[in-house]
Scaffold this active site. Structure first.
Site, mmCIF file in Angstrom:
data_model
loop_
_atom_site.group_PDB
_atom_site.id
_atom_site.type_symbol
_atom_site.label_atom_id
_atom_site.label_comp_id
_atom_site.label_asym_id
_atom_site.label_seq_id
_atom_site.Cartn_x
_atom_site.Cartn_y
_atom_site.Cartn_z
ATOM 1 N N ASP A 67 -11.880 -18.111 13.720
ATOM 2 C CA ASP A 67 -10.571 -17.599 14.077
ATOM 3 C C ASP A 67 -10.813 -16.094 13.829
ATOM 4 O OD1 ASP A 67 -11.376 -17.692 11.251
ATOM 5 O OD2 ASP A 67 -9.660 -19.233 10.808
ATOM 6 N N ASP A 136 -3.755 -25.267 1.256
ATOM 7 C CA ASP A 136 -2.562 -26.154 1.872
ATOM 8 C C ASP A 136 -2.978 -26.992 2.808
ATOM 9 O OD1 ASP A 136 -3.495 -24.392 3.858
ATOM 10 O OD2 ASP A 136 -1.344 -23.531 4.212
ATOM 11 N N HIS A 138 -5.386 -26.411 5.362
ATOM 12 C CA HIS A 138 -5.740 -25.870 6.837
ATOM 13 C C HIS A 138 -7.175 -25.837 6.987
ATOM 14 C CE1 HIS A 138 -5.705 -21.727 4.780
ATOM 15 N NE2 HIS A 138 -6.967 -21.744 5.195
ATOM 16 N N GLU A 143 -2.493 -24.415 10.378
ATOM 17 C CA GLU A 143 -1.494 -24.614 9.181
ATOM 18 C C GLU A 143 -1.047 -26.020 9.038
ATOM 19 O OE1 GLU A 143 -2.022 -22.566 6.551
ATOM 20 O OE2 GLU A 143 -1.786 -20.438 7.379
HETATM 21 C C1 F6R Z 1 -12.046 -18.860 7.901
HETATM 22 C C2 F6R Z 1 -11.251 -19.966 7.821
HETATM 23 C C3 F6R Z 1 -10.220 -20.680 6.757
HETATM 24 C C4 F6R Z 1 -10.998 -20.681 5.634
HETATM 25 C C5 F6R Z 1 -10.309 -21.169 4.466
HETATM 26 C C6 F6R Z 1 -10.916 -21.305 3.112
HETATM 27 O O1 F6R Z 1 -12.792 -18.596 8.958
HETATM 28 O O2 F6R Z 1 -10.994 -20.326 9.216
HETATM 29 O O3 F6R Z 1 -9.845 -22.014 6.929
HETATM 30 O O4 F6R Z 1 -12.207 -21.300 5.696
HETATM 31 O O5 F6R Z 1 -8.989 -20.481 4.293
HETATM 32 O O6 F6R Z 1 -11.318 -19.929 2.833
HETATM 33 P P1 F6R Z 1 -12.272 -19.671 1.500
HETATM 34 O O7 F6R Z 1 -13.348 -19.967 1.725
HETATM 35 O O8 F6R Z 1 -11.925 -18.189 1.231
HETATM 36 O O9 F6R Z 1 -11.567 -20.272 0.196
#
Ligand code: F6R
Length: 245
Positions: A67, A136, A138, A143
């Site tokens: 992303d 959440d 995701h 989401e």
């Molecule tokens: C990042 C992504 C997100 C993260 C998720 C966890 O490219 O796509 O889905 O993997 O938000 O984030 P952290 O590792 O910061 O807890």
């Protein structure tokens, strides 16, 4: 689904780095799907060390990231392109033209998404996709409520995700409200998925994702349907799965 329980974040990072290294060694021209966020940072550091000690060679590999924030250019320090350069790409011998993220500067959302789907298709398919887990549920920026059939698409970030990500910005107001993300269908089409999770604050959502109902309300639950998922999580993240493991 294979679940590795590690003592802590450092051990999780070593395990992730081992799996990613094995993939690169077995198939030097592999396509790696990569993630940003806090979770993979330790693993990326280890991969850089292994490259520096000449134990790893990235020269034939291709990468596609999950992303990118809409509106941020790769020069912007908060962009995911900048993050990847800073943590990994800038320190190993990956060919720049073979590292891909959605183009955050493309204002035409449909074009940005179609271009990224074409890039992913042209790689021939993702061999190994690394994922973090949002509070959440995701994966990527898919989401709760996202259809499982999605390819790359534009998302409005939830308040929870904006709050969680504000730690990387000077203030909450600066966190972009939209992002381009690889879709769930594309994630599921990867040959292998590597889900990395660390910390007590993810324990409840991890348990739901692995053992609860498969539902778009918890996007990571869809991983239960994939035939080749490896979970690497530390004790704290697995602390609510006591009965299940
Ligand atoms: C990042 C992504 C997100 C993260 C998720 C966890 O490219 O796509 O889905 O993997 O938000 O984030 P952290 O590792 O910061 O807890």
């Amino acid at each position: 689904m294979r679940i590795y329980r590690t003592k802590d974040y450092d051990e999780m990072s070593r395990k992730l780095a081992n799996i990613l290294s094995a993939q690169l060694i077995q198939k030097p021209d592999c396509v790696l799907g990569l993630a940003t966020g806090s979770t993979p940072v330790g693993a990326y550091r280890l991969l850089v060390e292994r490259y520096e000690s000449k134990d790893l060679d990235f020269s034939a590999a291709t990468t596609v990231n999950l992303d990118e924030y809409r509106g941020l250019s790769p020069e912007n320090e908060q962009s995911y392109a900048y993050f990847m350069n800073d943590k990994l790409f800038g320190h190993v011998n990956l060919k720049k033209e073979r590292t891909h993220l959605p183009d955050g500067t493309e204002k035409d959302a449909r074009k940005a998404c179609e271009d990224y789907d074409r890039i992913i298709r042209d790689t021939g398919g993702i061999d190994l996709q690394l994922l973090g887990l949002g509070h959440d549920g995701h994966i990527g920026f898919n989401e709760p409520g996202t259809y499982f059939e999605t390819k790359t698409h534009l998302v409005d970030l939830t308040e929870e995700t904006i709050r969680a990500n504000k730690r990387f910005f000077a203030s909450e107001e600066e966190v972009p409200r939209q992002a381009y993300t690889m879709g769930i269908q594309t994630i599921l089409s990867s040959g292998r998925i590597l889900l990395a999770v660390s910390g007590k604050d993810k324990a409840a959502v991890l348990k739901e994702a692995l053992f609860g109902p498969v539902t778009p309300q918890l996007p990571a639950s869809v991983l239960q349907l994939h035939p080749n998922v490896t979970v690497v999580a530390d004790e704290a993240a697995l602390s609510e799965c006591t009965g299940e493991l």
